[in-house]
Design a protein around this motif. Structure first.
Motif, short mmCIF file in Angstrom:
data_model
loop_
_atom_site.label_atom_id
_atom_site.label_comp_id
_atom_site.label_asym_id
_atom_site.label_seq_id
_atom_site.Cartn_x
_atom_site.Cartn_y
_atom_site.Cartn_z
N SER A 1 -28.14 0.97 -2.07
CA SER A 1 -28.46 -0.27 -2.78
C SER A 1 -27.49 -0.55 -3.92
N THR A 2 -26.32 0.06 -3.91
CA THR A 2 -25.33 -0.20 -4.93
C THR A 2 -24.37 -1.29 -4.46
N ASN A 3 -23.93 -2.12 -5.39
CA ASN A 3 -22.97 -3.17 -5.06
C ASN A 3 -21.55 -2.63 -4.89
N ASP A 4 -21.25 -1.54 -5.58
CA ASP A 4 -19.89 -1.00 -5.59
C ASP A 4 -19.94 0.50 -5.37
N LEU A 5 -20.20 0.92 -4.14
CA LEU A 5 -20.28 2.35 -3.85
C LEU A 5 -18.95 3.07 -4.13
N PRO A 6 -17.79 2.51 -3.78
CA PRO A 6 -16.54 3.18 -4.14
C PRO A 6 -16.43 3.41 -5.65
#
Length: 294
Positions: A117-122
Motif C-alpha cells: 500500500s505504499t506509493n513509492d516502494l523503491p
C-alpha cells in the motif's frame, strides 16, 4: 526530481487501519501466515541483531510470535514496533514512506503485509537500506499479483453489465519477479524473493468482503470511483463468483499471494561474484568431460 505517482490515499489507509484495529485479530490469518514465513527466513540466519524495526505491527502478532520462539527471539536484542495508525498498540506511529531513522542506525527491518500500500516502494526500500548498518537485513512481505484475482474479475464484469462501465476497485499488486530488481536497484545484496499462494474457502463472497474490511484492506486507491457498488452490481458479482470460482470443498475460493523478499546491505565480509575470466579451473575439467568443438 520527479515524485512517485500517487496511487494510494494514505490518509484513507490510516483511517481504515484504525477502524479495523478492534476487530483485526478475528481476520489476521494472512498476517499470521506471513509472519511465519518471515520467522522461517530469520531462523536460518546465523547471527544476532542489536536493533530491529517492525513496520506495520498492527495487532502486535509478530512480537508475540517472535518471543514465543526461543530460537528466533534470542537473535534480536531490541525490537521497535511501528504502525501507520495510532489505534494499534505500537510503540511508534510513523509512515513508512517517510522513515525518521538516521543512516546506519538499524540492524534488522521486518514488515508483514504493509508494503503493498505504499506509493513509492523503491523509495521506501532505499530509505530502509540507508537506515540499516552494513550487513543489515531486510525481510518483508506484501501481497502479490495473484491476490484477489477472482474478486477483481467478477466486480469488473458485473459493473460493466449493470452500469455500462467499470472503475478500479482492487489495487494492482507487484509481481514477484519485479521485487528482485527493486531490491537490487535499492542497493541490497543477495536478494531473495519467495512466493506463497494461499487459497481460502468462503461460504459466500460477502464473507470475503467482511474479512477484507476487518483487515483494513478495502479500496484506498487515490483515483477510486466515487460512486459505490449498488445492490444490483453486488448481486450480479456474487452470481458470477459462485459460477466461476467454486471451491472444491464448497462455497467459493479466494486467492491471496504473499511475496516475501529479503536482502542484505553491502558489507566487505559478504561473498562477491568472481570477475569474468578469473576462474582457476576449466568447466570441462570440473565436469570430467573432454572439451570439443561443435
Amino acid at each position: 526530481m520527479t515524485s512517485a505517482p500517487r496511487l494510494f490515499d494514505r490518509q484513507l489507509l490510516r483511517r481504515r487501519i484504525g477502524r479495523a484495529a478492534s476487530g483485526f485479530s478475528a481476520a489476521n490469518f494472512l498476517k499470521t501466515r506471513s509472519i511465519e514465513d518471515i520467522l522461517d527466513t530469520l531462523s536460518a540466519v546465523n547471527r544476532r541483531f542489536g536493533t530491529a524495526l517492525e513496520i506495520g505491527s498492527r495487532d502486535g502478532s509478530l512480537r508475540r510470535t517472535l518471543f514465543e520462539n526461543a530460537l528466533v527471539s534470542e537473535k534480536i536484542d531490541f525490537l521497535i514496533e511501528t504502525d501507520l495508525s495510532d489505534q494499534n498498540d505500537a510503540q511508534v506511529v510513523l509512515d513508512e514512506e517517510a522513515l525518521p531513522f538516521g543512516d546506519d542506525t538499524l540492524d534488522l527491518v521486518v514488515s508483514a503485509l504493509a508494503f503493498h500500500s505504499t506509493n513509492d516502494l523503491p523509495g521506501v526500500l532505499v530509505q530502509i537500506r540507508r537506515a540499516l548498518r552494513p550487513d543489515g537485513l531486510l525481510i518483508a512481505s506484501q501481497f502479490g499479483g495473484e491476490t484477489l484475482r477472482e474478486l477483481r474479475n467478477v466486480l469488473m464484469e458485473a459493473e460493466l453489465e449493470v452500469r455500462g462501465g467499470s472503475g478500479a476497485r482492487i489495487a494492482p499488486f507487484a509481481e514477484s519477479y519485479d521485487c528482485v530488481d527493486l531490491l537490487k536497484r535499492a542497493g541490497f545484496n543477495m536478494p531473495v524473493v519467495d512466493t506463497d499462494k494461499v487459497v481460502v474457502a468462503y461460504d459466500h463472497p460477502l464473507n470475503l468482503l467482511r474479512d477484507l474490511r476487518a483487515m483494513g484492506e478495502t479500496n484506498i486507491l487515490h483515483d477510486r470511483p466515487r460512486k459505490g457498488l449498488n445492490r444490483a452490481i453486488l448481486n450480479r458479482a456474487f452470481e458470477l463468483y459462485a459460477e466461476r470460482f467454486p471451491h472444491p470443498e464448497g462455497g467459493v475460493r479466494a486467492t491471496f499471494e504473499i511475496i516475501t523478499l529479503s536482502g542484505w546491505t553491502p558489507h566487505e565480509s559478504q561473498q562477491k561474484p568472481l570477475q569474468p575470466g578469473s576462474a582457476k579451473v576449466r568447466l570441462a575439467d570440473a565436469l570430467g568431460v573432454k572439451e570439443g568443438r561443435l
